[in-house]
Write a protein that holds these residues in place. Sequence first.
Motif, PDB file in Angstrom:
ATOM      1  N   THR A  78     -38.938 -44.216-114.657  1.00 55.00           N
ATOM      2  CA  THR A  78     -39.317 -44.303-116.079  1.00 55.00           C
ATOM      3  C   THR A  78     -38.799 -43.087-116.839  1.00 55.00           C
ATOM      4  O   THR A  78     -38.242 -43.228-117.936  1.00 55.00           O
ATOM      5  CB  THR A  78     -40.850 -44.425-116.225  1.00 55.00           C
ATOM      6  N   LEU A  79     -38.963 -41.897-116.279  1.00 51.79           N
ATOM      7  CA  LEU A  79     -38.447 -40.685-116.927  1.00 51.79           C
ATOM      8  C   LEU A  79     -36.932 -40.760-117.083  1.00 51.79           C
ATOM      9  O   LEU A  79     -36.392 -40.420-118.144  1.00 51.79           O
ATOM     10  CB  LEU A  79     -38.845 -39.445-116.133  1.00 51.79           C
ATOM     11  N   LYS A  80     -36.240 -41.203-116.041  1.00 55.29           N
ATOM     12  CA  LYS A  80     -34.776 -41.323-116.106  1.00 55.29           C
ATOM     13  C   LYS A  80     -34.337 -42.299-117.188  1.00 55.29           C
ATOM     14  O   LYS A  80     -33.291 -42.105-117.811  1.00 55.29           O
ATOM     15  CB  LYS A  80     -34.215 -41.763-114.753  1.00 55.29           C
ATOM     16  N   ASN A  81     -35.135 -43.333-117.412  1.00 51.62           N
ATOM     17  CA  ASN A  81     -34.802 -44.317-118.451  1.00 51.62           C
ATOM     18  C   ASN A  81     -35.201 -43.849-119.846  1.00 51.62           C
ATOM     19  O   ASN A  81     -34.479 -44.091-120.812  1.00 51.62           O
ATOM     20  CB  ASN A  81     -35.474 -45.663-118.157  1.00 51.62           C
TER      21      ASN A  81
ATOM     22  N   LYS B 156     -39.640 -32.564-111.621  1.00 49.02           N
ATOM     23  CA  LYS B 156     -38.898 -31.671-112.511  1.00 49.02           C
ATOM     24  C   LYS B 156     -37.752 -32.454-113.146  1.00 49.02           C
ATOM     25  O   LYS B 156     -37.103 -33.267-112.480  1.00 49.02           O
ATOM     26  CB  LYS B 156     -38.296 -30.492-111.736  1.00 49.02           C
ATOM     27  N   ALA B 157     -37.511 -32.183-114.420  1.00 52.00           N
ATOM     28  CA  ALA B 157     -36.366 -32.755-115.132  1.00 52.00           C
ATOM     29  C   ALA B 157     -35.597 -31.603-115.778  1.00 52.00           C
ATOM     30  O   ALA B 157     -36.200 -30.688-116.347  1.00 52.00           O
ATOM     31  CB  ALA B 157     -36.836 -33.738-116.192  1.00 52.00           C
TER      32      ALA B 157
ATOM     33  N   ASP C 231     -36.040 -27.337-119.168  1.00 52.00           N
ATOM     34  CA  ASP C 231     -36.545 -28.140-118.053  1.00 52.00           C
ATOM     35  C   ASP C 231     -37.980 -28.530-118.340  1.00 52.00           C
ATOM     36  O   ASP C 231     -38.678 -27.879-119.106  1.00 52.00           O
ATOM     37  CB  ASP C 231     -36.417 -27.402-116.712  1.00 52.00           C
ATOM     38  N   SER C 232     -38.375 -29.642-117.754  1.00 47.70           N
ATOM     39  CA  SER C 232     -39.733 -30.165-117.886  1.00 47.70           C
ATOM     40  C   SER C 232     -40.343 -30.220-116.498  1.00 47.70           C
ATOM     41  O   SER C 232     -39.710 -30.699-115.555  1.00 47.70           O
ATOM     42  CB  SER C 232     -39.719 -31.568-118.479  1.00 47.70           C
ATOM     43  N   THR C 233     -41.570 -29.722-116.396  1.00 45.31           N
ATOM     44  CA  THR C 233     -42.329 -29.813-115.158  1.00 45.31           C
ATOM     45  C   THR C 233     -43.495 -30.754-115.414  1.00 45.31           C
ATOM     46  O   THR C 233     -44.288 -30.527-116.334  1.00 45.31           O
ATOM     47  CB  THR C 233     -42.847 -28.434-114.721  1.00 45.31           C
TER      48      THR C 233
END
Length: 141
Positions: free
Chosen positions: A16-19, A87-88, A109-111
Motif C-alpha cells: 500500500t505504501l509503495k502504491n 522505512k521508506a 525518510d519515513s519511519t
Amino acid sequence: MSQKNPKSQIERVIETLKNDLPTLFENDISYDIYTKDIYFQDPVNRFKGKFNYRIIFWTLRFHARLFFTEIYFDLHEVNQPDPDTIKAYWTVRGTLRVPWKAQLFFNGDSTYKLTEEGLIYDHLDRWDRKPREILKQFLPQ
C-alpha cells in the motif's frame, strides 16, 4: 510481534505504501493501514488522529496544485528493518509556480511503527535539511 501480525498484513502495508506514496500529491492515500489514533511528526508538524492525518495529505495535494507547476514524490525504497518497523526513503522535487521557476528539492525518510495487528500507529518523517533551508529554494537565485 506476536502471531496476531501475519506476514501477509505487513506485506499489504508495504505494498500500500509503495502504491500510495509516489502519487500522494495527486491522489489520496489509503487510510485503512493506519490506526485511528495515528501519531504523525515531521520537522514542521506534530499531531495525533486519523482525521488530522487525512487533513495533512489533503493539504499537501492542495498546496501542490496551488503552488507548483510540477511536483513529485520519488519513492526510492521501502523496507522492513525490524518486525515492528517499516522505512521508506524518498525525494520531493518540483517547480514552483513563480516567474523564476524556483526548484524545490529535498530528501527524506519515513519511519512507520506497527501494532501487533500490523497497522501503522506512528509515522515519523525526517528531512535532509531544515525547513528554512527548503524555503530558501523558493527565492530567486
